[in-house]
Design a protein around this motif. Structure first.
Motif, PDB file in Angstrom:
ATOM      1  N   ASP A 308      25.443  57.483  67.204  1.00 11.06           N
ATOM      2  CA  ASP A 308      26.809  57.474  66.671  1.00 11.06           C
ATOM      3  C   ASP A 308      26.969  58.536  65.590  1.00 11.06           C
ATOM      4  O   ASP A 308      25.992  59.147  65.183  1.00 11.06           O
ATOM      5  N   HIS A 310      27.400  58.086  62.606  1.00  9.56           N
ATOM      6  CA  HIS A 310      26.618  57.762  61.415  1.00  9.56           C
ATOM      7  C   HIS A 310      25.124  57.941  61.634  1.00  9.56           C
ATOM      8  O   HIS A 310      24.319  57.586  60.787  1.00  9.56           O
ATOM      9  N   HIS A 314      20.970  52.907  68.151  1.00 10.50           N
ATOM     10  CA  HIS A 314      20.821  51.503  68.524  1.00 10.50           C
ATOM     11  C   HIS A 314      21.445  51.268  69.894  1.00 10.50           C
ATOM     12  O   HIS A 314      22.178  52.097  70.410  1.00 10.50           O
ATOM     13  N   HIS A 316      23.891  49.041  72.471  1.00 15.18           N
ATOM     14  CA  HIS A 316      25.096  48.217  72.360  1.00 15.18           C
ATOM     15  C   HIS A 316      24.999  47.001  73.254  1.00 15.18           C
ATOM     16  O   HIS A 316      24.503  47.088  74.337  1.00 15.18           O
TER      17      HIS A 316
HETATM   18 CU   LIG Z   1      27.436  52.457  67.357  1.00 19.50          CU
END
Ligand SMILES: [Cu+2]
Length: 316
Positions: A308, A310, A314, A316
Motif C-alpha cells: 500500500d 503506507h 500485508h 487482505h
Molecule cells: Cu492495505
C-alpha cells in the motif's frame, strides 16, 4: 531473360554455400554419435526431398511462362475459357499427399527409433544420468555410481547414456548438438533422452529453451572418455570428493550461475524433482530469497505481496 533466372541464381548460391562450406561450421551436420547421425540423415533427406520439389516447381514455372507467353507466334493453344480438368485436379491432390507420406514415414520411424537406446550398441547396458535444470545451471546425478556433478559430465565412449531429464524450476531444454537433438526438461516430470558418443572428445551442452537472465550461461561440458578412465574417475570421486550437504544443495536451488562441482553423494536421497516440482520454490521461500524483478524496481513485481501507499506489506 536474366531477370527471370534470378531466383535460380539465388537458390544455386544458397545451396553451394551450404554444401561447399563443408560441415565444419555445422556441428549438427557433423555428429559424433549414432543418435546425431540418424538425425542428420533425416535432416539431409528432408532438405534433399524438398530441394527436388523446388527444382520441379521452378522448372515448370519457367516452361509455362515461356510456352504460354502473350507474344508467342502460334496462338492455337490459347484457351481462356478452359476449366474443370479432372486429370489435373487428381494430379495436384495426389502429389502433395505422396509428398507428405514420403516425408512422414522416415520422420516418424526416426522419432520412435530414438526413444530406444541406439541399435548399434543394443548389447551394452546404458549408463543412467539424471540431469536437473535449475536457473541457471545443470545438476547431474549418477545413481548407480552414487556421485553428482554440476555443469559437466564424464561419460564412457561408445556406450549409450540414458538421460533422465527434469527441472527444479523453469522449463528448460537439454541439448548437446554434436550428440543429438534437444529434449525438454520440466518440473514434476521426467523425460528420457538417449545419447551416445562414438569416440573420446569434449562436447558443448546447453539449455536451448530461453528461461531468463542467466540463460546464456546455463551451459555444461560433456567429456567422453574411455570406459576404464570413466570407472577410475567414478571410483576416485566416490572416495575423494566431498559429500553434498543439504545446505549446499539448497544454495544451488537459488537463481544464479554456478561453477563446475563434484560430489561423492547425490541429492536424490532428499528430493526427486520429477516428483516434487515445488522443492526449489519452497527452498527459496524458506531461505527468504525473493526472485529479482528483471524489469526494474518500479515495475510491479508479481512475486512480491502488494504494497500500500503506507509501505506496509500485508494480505487482505
Ligand atoms: Cu492495505
Amino acid at each position: 531473360m536474366f531477370k527471370r533466372l534470378r531466383p535460380f541464381f539465388a537458390l544455386g548460391l544458397m545451396l553451394s554455400v551450404f554444401f561447399l562450406g563443408g560441415c565444419s561450421n555445422y556441428i549438427v551436420l557433423d555428429p559424433k554419435g549414432p543418435v546425431g547421425a540418424q538425425q542428420k540423415d533425416l535432416i539431409l533427406y528432408s532438405i534433399g526431398f524438398m530441394a527436388l520439389i523446388l527444382l520441379v516447381v521452378y522448372i515448370l514455372f519457367t516452361v509455362i511462362v515461356i510456352k504460354y507467353r502473350e507474344n508467342r507466334k502460334d496462338m492455337s493453344n490459347w484457351e481462356p475459357e478452359q476449366e474443370g480438368s479432372k486429370k489435373l485436379e487428381i494430379l495436384w491432390t495426389a502429389i502433395p499427399i505422396l509428398i507428405t507420406i514420403a516425408l512422414a514415414i522416415p520422420t516418424i520411424k526416426t522419432i520412435y527409433d530414438l526413444e530406444k537406446p541406439p541399435q548399434a550398441s543394443a548389447h551394452k547396458e546404458p549408463i543412467v544420468i539424471t540431469a536437473t535444470a535449475v536457473d541457471w545451471k545443470w545438476i547431474f546425478s549418477y545413481p548407480e555410481q552414487g556421485i553428482e556433478t554440476v555443469n559437466y559430465i564424464n561419460i564412457p565412449e561408445d556406450r549409450p547414456v540414458e538421460f533422465k531429464l527434469t527441472s527444479a524450476d523453469s522449463m528448460s531444454s537439454f541439448w548437446v548438438p554434436e550428440l543429438g537433438g534437444q529434449k525438454y526438461a520440466m518440473p514434476g516430470m521426467e523425460t528420457t533422452l538417449y545419447l551416445q558418443a562414438d569416440h573420446k572428445g569434449k562436447f558443448a551442452g546447453r539449455n536451448s529453451n530461453f528461461n531468463g537472465e542467466g540463460f546464456t550461461h546455463q551451459i555444461f561440458d560433456v567429456n567422453s572418455v574411455s570406459q576404464s578412465d570413466f570407472d577410475k574417475w567414478a571410483k576416485d570421486t566416490k572416495s575423494k570428493a566431498p559429500e553434498l550437504s543439504k545446505k549446499q544443495y539448497d544454495q544451488l536451488m537459488l537463481q544464479g550461475e554456478a561453477k563446475k562441482m563434484t560430489f561423492s553423494s547425490t541429492h536424490l536421497k532428499w528430493v526427486d524433482h520429477a516428483k516434487d516440482r515445488d522443492y526449489a520454490v519452497k527452498t527459496r521461500e524458506r531461505l527468504g530469497v525473493v526472485p529479482q524483478n528483471p524489469h526494474g524496481s518500479k515495475a510491479k513485481d508479481a512475486n512480491k505481496p502488494e504494497q500500500d501507499s503506507h509501505g506496509e506489506s500485508h494480505s487482505h
